[in-house]
Design an enzyme around this catalytic site. Structure first.
Site, PDB file in Angstrom:
ATOM      1  N   GLY A 213      -2.415   2.497  -1.406  1.00 18.40           N
ATOM      2  CA  GLY A 213      -2.645   2.780  -0.240  1.00 18.40           C
ATOM      3  C   GLY A 213      -1.323   3.537   0.461  1.00 18.40           C
ATOM      4  O   GLY A 213      -0.506   3.919  -0.342  1.00 18.40           O
ATOM      5  N   ASN A 214      -1.298   3.710   1.733  1.00 19.35           N
ATOM      6  CA  ASN A 214      -0.162   4.177   2.496  1.00 19.35           C
ATOM      7  C   ASN A 214      -0.151   3.504   3.733  1.00 19.35           C
ATOM      8  O   ASN A 214      -0.772   2.795   4.358  1.00 19.35           O
ATOM      9  CB  ASN A 214      -0.101   5.759   2.516  1.00 19.35           C
ATOM     10  N   HIS A 215       0.995   3.987   4.650  1.00 23.69           N
ATOM     11  CA  HIS A 215       1.575   3.139   5.788  1.00 23.69           C
ATOM     12  C   HIS A 215       0.681   3.651   7.058  1.00 23.69           C
ATOM     13  O   HIS A 215       1.031   3.124   8.093  1.00 23.69           O
ATOM     14  CB  HIS A 215       2.972   3.432   5.987  1.00 23.69           C
TER      15      HIS A 215
END
Ligand code: C5P
Length: 404
Positions: A213-215
């Site tokens: 995923g990412n932030h």
């Protein structure tokens, strides 16, 4: 920017529900934003909150009866005519029934009957009362009179039971009021237009419990969705995993996890929308194989083979017919060239560049600093602002382009 509430006259009717304590927060906020607020209460409501606290916050006397103790008569017709909007919150079952049936045995309900301005009603009651057919019938009646209902929410109730019946939170009620003032005051090119907005990260599955995923928090996309809805657009918000909830109940939210799911949902709607704003942080790569079972640890090194995800925005650019297409770029180097390259490659109308090099901008933050590049070679540089204000700047440009 001047608040939409500046100089607006808001008349609030408070009835005898425990949720009455929450009205203080709403009044304080409305006053802060420049509204004039007057409050009236049913006699019983004074058992829950005091006229003194409400008059202190609203900076106006609070009316609880047709007469004051000194014998002064209060003119309910005059008060009703003063208001730009009448909000009854919390509205108990008892008051709801009176409003629906034209009873006029206290100052608040008499004022309601005299009101020519729009009326909003935020019911608050126990879950069984809320679910009773008579409540439903009364709410339908009031809607048929043209009153707007701010629906009760699910949650813990004063009785200790959990269910639907809690008064909507003050910020939700405020969003309804804001919505009303926007649509009545302000002509927006977005009114009646369909907008597709993507937000948040994507989660690319590795096995049943892990993902890449990412932030991204989704805050930017949600802010654009809220602002567009406020301006009268029909909003479809396709969001990757995020804890955020849209405030405007009219926003159609579709939750997805992976880029593939986002792509499918985007193309379910793309053809029918006027504007598409793609603020999601879509993963560029996804695991080639997704394990059926949780991958077990052992002593060997572990490699995940990644394959390219479809570029949703690029595909949209290729299939663009009538839509205004807006992309986002988050860059860490050669920001402007990269953003301009994407604008062209993806056949966009404009691209919003936010740089991770600006402190205060980017993932998880409440603020952002953007630059916009258009296909007509225009450049707009904005300062550090809240994501809500950034959403306004982006939509102002969308409106300009729709008008052109
Ligand atoms: O090429 P890059 O990923 O930097 O482009 C960012 C823009 O493209 C964003 O608007 C993002 O939502 C969109 N995008 C997409 N599909 C991808 C990757 C990015 O729609 N696979």
């Amino acid at each position: 920017m001047k608040s939409i509430f500046a100089k607006k006259k808001v008349l609030i009717g408070v009835t005898a529900g425990i949720a009455a304590y929450k009205i203080h927060f709403l009044i304080r906020n409305l006053i802060k934003k420049g509204a004039e607020v007057k409050v009236m209460m049913t006699p019983d409501a004074q058992n829950f909150v005091t006229p003194l606290s409400l008059s202190t916050l609203s900076k106006n006397p609070v009316i609880t009866d047709f007469y004051s103790q000194d014998g002064t008569w209060h003119n309910h017709v005059e008060l009703a005519l003063w208001a730009d909007v009448l909000l009854i919150a919390p509205c108990t079952t008892n008051t709801l029934a009176k409003l629906a049936n034209g009873l006029s045995d206290n100052f608040l309900v008499a004022t309601y009957l005299s009101a020519k301005c729009p009326v909003m009603i935020a019911p608050a009651m126990d879950l069984d009362m809320y679910a009773h057919p008579s409540t439903e019938a009364n709410l339908t009646k009031l809607q048929n009179y043209g009153n707007r209902i701010v629906p009760a929410e699910e949650g813990e109730l004063a009785s200790g039971l959990v269910g639907k019946g809690r008064m909507a939170e003050p910020e939700t009620i405020e969003a309804y009021l804001e919505d009303y003032f926007y649509t009545s005051d302000y002509h927006s090119e977005l009114k009646g237009k369909k907008l597709l907005i993507t937000a948040g990260p994507t989660y690319e599955p590795i096995d049943p419990v892990r993902f890449i995923g990412n932030h991204s928090s989704g805050k930017m996309g949600f802010a654009i969705a809220e602002e567009a809805s406020r301006r009268g657009a029909e909003v479809i918000l396709i969001s990757g995993p995020t804890a955020l909830q849209p405030i405007h109940s009219k926003i159609k939210r579709i939750s997805v996890k992976s880029a593939k799911e986002m792509m499918e949902e985007v193309f379910n709607y793309y053809e029918e929308v006027d504007v598409a704003i793609m603020s999601a942080a879509v993963a560029d790569y996804t695991p080639k194989v997704v394990a059926d079972q949780k991958i077990k640890k052992n002593d060997a090194e572990f490699t995940i083979e990644l394959i390219k995800n479809p570029d949703i925005l690029k595909t949209m650019g290729e299939q663009k017919t009538h839509q205004l297409l807006v992309g986002f770029a988050l860059e860490t180097q050669n920001e402007e060239e990269n953003a301009k390259g994407k604008l062209q490659r993806k056949n966009l109308d404009f691209i919003v560049l936010n740089s991770l090099q600006d402190s205060g901008a980017g993932f998880q933050k409440d603020t952002n600093k953007i630059k916009i590049f258009t296909k007509d070679q225009e450049v707009f540089d904005f300062g550090l602002k809240s994501k809500n204000e950034v959403a306004q700047d982006i939509l102002n440009l969308v409106e300009e382009k729709l008008k052109a």
